[in-house]
Design an enzyme around this catalytic site. Structure first.
Site, PDB file in Angstrom:
ATOM      1  CB  CYS A 162      -0.953  -0.003   1.187  1.00  0.00           C
ATOM      2  SG  CYS A 162      -1.886  -1.532   1.332  1.00  0.00           S
ATOM      3  CG  HIS A 208      -3.200   3.070   2.182  1.00  0.00           C
ATOM      4  ND1 HIS A 208      -3.780   2.654   1.002  1.00  0.00           N
ATOM      5  CD2 HIS A 208      -3.241   2.004   3.015  1.00  0.00           C
ATOM      6  CE1 HIS A 208      -4.145   1.385   1.138  1.00  0.00           C
ATOM      7  NE2 HIS A 208      -3.833   0.973   2.348  1.00  0.00           N
ATOM      8  CG  ASN A 222      -6.991  -1.065   1.448  1.00  0.00           C
ATOM      9  OD1 ASN A 222      -6.228  -0.884   0.505  1.00  0.00           O
ATOM     10  ND2 ASN A 222      -6.563  -1.339   2.663  1.00  0.00           N
TER      11      ASN A 222
HETATM   12  C1  LIG Z   1      -9.799  -4.914  10.083  1.00  0.00           C
HETATM   13  C2  LIG Z   1     -10.436  -3.852  10.976  1.00  0.00           C
HETATM   14  C3  LIG Z   1     -11.527  -3.129  10.219  1.00  0.00           C
HETATM   15  C4  LIG Z   1     -11.096  -4.564  12.174  1.00  0.00           C
HETATM   16  O1  LIG Z   1     -11.664  -3.586  13.017  1.00  0.00           O
HETATM   17  P1  LIG Z   1     -11.354  -3.589  14.556  1.00  0.00           P
HETATM   18  O2  LIG Z   1     -12.136  -2.489  15.131  1.00  0.00           O
HETATM   19  O3  LIG Z   1      -9.891  -3.566  14.764  1.00  0.00           O
HETATM   20  O4  LIG Z   1     -11.979  -4.945  14.980  1.00  0.00           O
HETATM   21  P2  LIG Z   1     -11.370  -6.084  15.930  1.00  0.00           P
HETATM   22  O5  LIG Z   1     -10.599  -7.057  15.122  1.00  0.00           O
HETATM   23  O6  LIG Z   1     -10.717  -5.459  17.140  1.00  0.00           O
HETATM   24  O7  LIG Z   1     -12.710  -6.790  16.390  1.00  0.00           O
HETATM   25  C5  LIG Z   1     -13.716  -6.093  17.149  1.00  0.00           C
HETATM   26  C6  LIG Z   1     -14.952  -6.959  17.241  1.00  0.00           C
HETATM   27  O8  LIG Z   1     -15.549  -7.107  15.949  1.00  0.00           O
HETATM   28  C7  LIG Z   1     -15.604  -8.484  15.583  1.00  0.00           C
HETATM   29  N1  LIG Z   1     -15.268  -8.591  14.173  1.00  0.00           N
HETATM   30  C8  LIG Z   1     -14.032  -8.687  13.604  1.00  0.00           C
HETATM   31  N2  LIG Z   1     -14.143  -8.729  12.259  1.00  0.00           N
HETATM   32  C9  LIG Z   1     -15.456  -8.637  11.983  1.00  0.00           C
HETATM   33  C10 LIG Z   1     -16.181  -8.583  10.794  1.00  0.00           C
HETATM   34  N3  LIG Z   1     -15.599  -8.644   9.597  1.00  0.00           N
HETATM   35  N4  LIG Z   1     -17.530  -8.446  10.872  1.00  0.00           N
HETATM   36  C11 LIG Z   1     -18.165  -8.406  12.065  1.00  0.00           C
HETATM   37  N5  LIG Z   1     -17.517  -8.430  13.237  1.00  0.00           N
HETATM   38  C12 LIG Z   1     -16.174  -8.542  13.193  1.00  0.00           C
HETATM   39  C13 LIG Z   1     -14.599  -9.180  16.459  1.00  0.00           C
HETATM   40  O9  LIG Z   1     -14.947 -10.527  16.657  1.00  0.00           O
HETATM   41  C14 LIG Z   1     -14.692  -8.370  17.741  1.00  0.00           C
HETATM   42  O10 LIG Z   1     -15.825  -8.778  18.464  1.00  0.00           O
HETATM   43  P3  LIG Z   1     -15.824  -8.787  20.095  1.00  0.00           P
HETATM   44  O11 LIG Z   1     -15.665  -7.332  20.461  1.00  0.00           O
HETATM   45  O12 LIG Z   1     -17.136  -9.364  20.420  1.00  0.00           O
HETATM   46  O13 LIG Z   1     -14.640  -9.609  20.470  1.00  0.00           O
HETATM   47  C15 LIG Z   1      -9.391  -2.858  11.470  1.00  0.00           C
HETATM   48  O14 LIG Z   1      -8.567  -3.466  12.417  1.00  0.00           O
HETATM   49  C16 LIG Z   1      -8.534  -2.287  10.404  1.00  0.00           C
HETATM   50  O15 LIG Z   1      -8.994  -1.610   9.503  1.00  0.00           O
HETATM   51  N6  LIG Z   1      -7.202  -2.477  10.511  1.00  0.00           N
HETATM   52  C17 LIG Z   1      -6.222  -1.867   9.667  1.00  0.00           C
HETATM   53  C18 LIG Z   1      -6.414  -2.245   8.255  1.00  0.00           C
HETATM   54  C19 LIG Z   1      -5.287  -1.723   7.426  1.00  0.00           C
HETATM   55  O16 LIG Z   1      -4.932  -0.587   7.502  1.00  0.00           O
HETATM   56  N7  LIG Z   1      -4.671  -2.566   6.671  1.00  0.00           N
HETATM   57  C20 LIG Z   1      -3.503  -2.108   5.944  1.00  0.00           C
HETATM   58  C21 LIG Z   1      -3.153  -3.094   4.969  1.00  0.00           C
HETATM   59  S1  LIG Z   1      -3.770  -2.536   3.446  1.00  0.00           S
END
Ligand SMILES: CC(C)(COP(=O)(O)OP(=O)(O)OC[C@H]1O[C@@H](n2cnc3c(N)ncnc32)[C@H](O)[C@@H]1OP(=O)(O)O)[C@@H](O)C(=O)NCCC(=O)NCCS
Length: 332
Positions: free
Chosen positions: A122, A257, A288
């Protein structure tokens, strides 16, 4: 003295124009939530994505890159034959070789331009801008086309709730050439391979061939990447402003990004961007698109806000590696 010639180039470079190609289909959250036990509401709240673009089966990253590059060259008003460097940043070309870039150079009428592909995930487009700037000022090229091109839908597992809902397909391109005034600031770029496991492919092609693993797809430790982006990348963004010799309040635009809208918002808050700075939010309808995300967002910004032309934009890319790159550019 050996009599050897060594090249030097113009003192400054700038971006002349952008081009864009988005996947043909708008895919709403509802279409993806089934296999990951998610919801439209969760995806909107956690990422800001409402729909993402995905390409038809018959469209590949080379097609997208060609379309974006053609638009950028046409808008720049230069002869494609004057393009002597084509850099394509991509992580999703399903063929290891030949490169996307050589084929695109030929298709846009830039044959025999120097052409190579580059993998900085990215951050790839921002890496490419840093390279084009340096190579032109070194006299190694005169007009470069830098393209971020991805068909990420080919390397996505629809059942992977860590990432499947984030990714889109598209290509964005920029023409870089000589300038009378400074148009691209020094890049702050780097890597942290100690976090290589945070985001990337889950298997190798060899494991796939040997029947030991399914088709390799992208996966990530979302919260790890999120924290790294918010804490470490804000420092990189500040350093880029410092190196450019400008303040956050000088920015006409901020083009990070498009990883997650919450990351974009957090950046804006921590950088204390003034109300007047226009913030790119292309992720809402594009998703993304990795290396394509910054040039696609830049292209949209210039379409929606032509008055930004000539203003300063901070761009920052970060992703798998981990790698990062940021610089300030003058908008075309
Ligand atoms: C992937 C992303 C959206 C997940 O969001 P988050 O707020 O971190 O979510 P978490 O993984 O901490 O999970 C929070 C809760 O949502 C749930 N959850 C995770 N993925 C889920 C999904 N796709 N749909 C529904 N629920 C989901 C988890 O089980 C957790 O539930 P709980 O609170 O009951 O345990 C986020 O972490 C993100 O955008 N990360 C960076 C991405 C990025 O920049 N990537 C760069 C590479 S290009």
């Amino acid at each position: 003295m050996t009599g050897l010639t060594q090249a030097t180039g113009p003192a400054y470079t700038r971006i002349y124009a952008y081009g864009a190609a988005r996947g043909e289909n708008a895919v709403p959250n509802e279409d993806l939530v089934g296999p990951i036990d998610s919801s439209d509401e969760w995806i909107r709240q956690r990422t800001g994505i409402v729909t993402r673009v995905r390409a038809d089966a018959g469209t590949d990253a080379i097609d997208l890159a060609t379309e974006a590059a053609k638009e950028a060259v046409a808008t720049a008003g230069i002869d494609p034959a004057d393009v002597d460097l084509v850099i394509v940043a991509t992580i999703s070309n399903p063929k290891q070789t030949p490169s996307v870039s050589a084929i695109v150079a030929d298709r846009i009428g830039a044959n025999p331009a120097a052409a190579y592909d580059m993998n900085a995930a990215c951050a790839g487009y921002a890496y490419g801008i840093a390279q084009a700037d340096a190579l032109i000022r070194a006299g190694a090229a005169r007009y470069a086309v830098v393209i971020g091109a991805e068909k990420l839908s080919d390397i996505v597992d629809p059942t992977d709730r860590s990432i499947s809902f984030l990714l889109g397909d598209g290509a964005g391109a920029a023409v870089v050439g000589p300038s009378d005034t400074p148009g691209i600031s020094p890049a702050v770029w780097g890597s942290d391979g100690s976090k290589a496991d945070a985001v990337g492919m889950n298997h190798t092609l060899v494991d796939f061939r040997d029947g030991k693993a399914p088709w390799p797809t992208l996966r990530q430790e979302g919260p790890t990447v999120f924290r790294w982006a918010v804490w470490e990348m804000v420092k990189v963004a500040r350093e880029a402003l410092e190196k450019a010799g400008v303040e956050a309040s000088d920015l006409a635009a901020f083009i990070p990004h498009q990883a997650n809208m919450r990351i974009v918002d957090e950046f804006a808050k921590q950088l204390k961007l003034p109300e007047s700075t226009v913030i790119a939010r292309d992720i809402e309808t594009t998703g993304n698109t990795s290396a394509a995300s910054i040039p696609l967002a830049s292209h949209r910004l210039m379409q929606e806000h032509p008055e930004l032309s000539g203003g300063l934009a901070l761009q920052i890319g970060f992703g798998a590696g981990l790698v990062f790159a940021a610089q300030v550019v003058v908008l075309p």
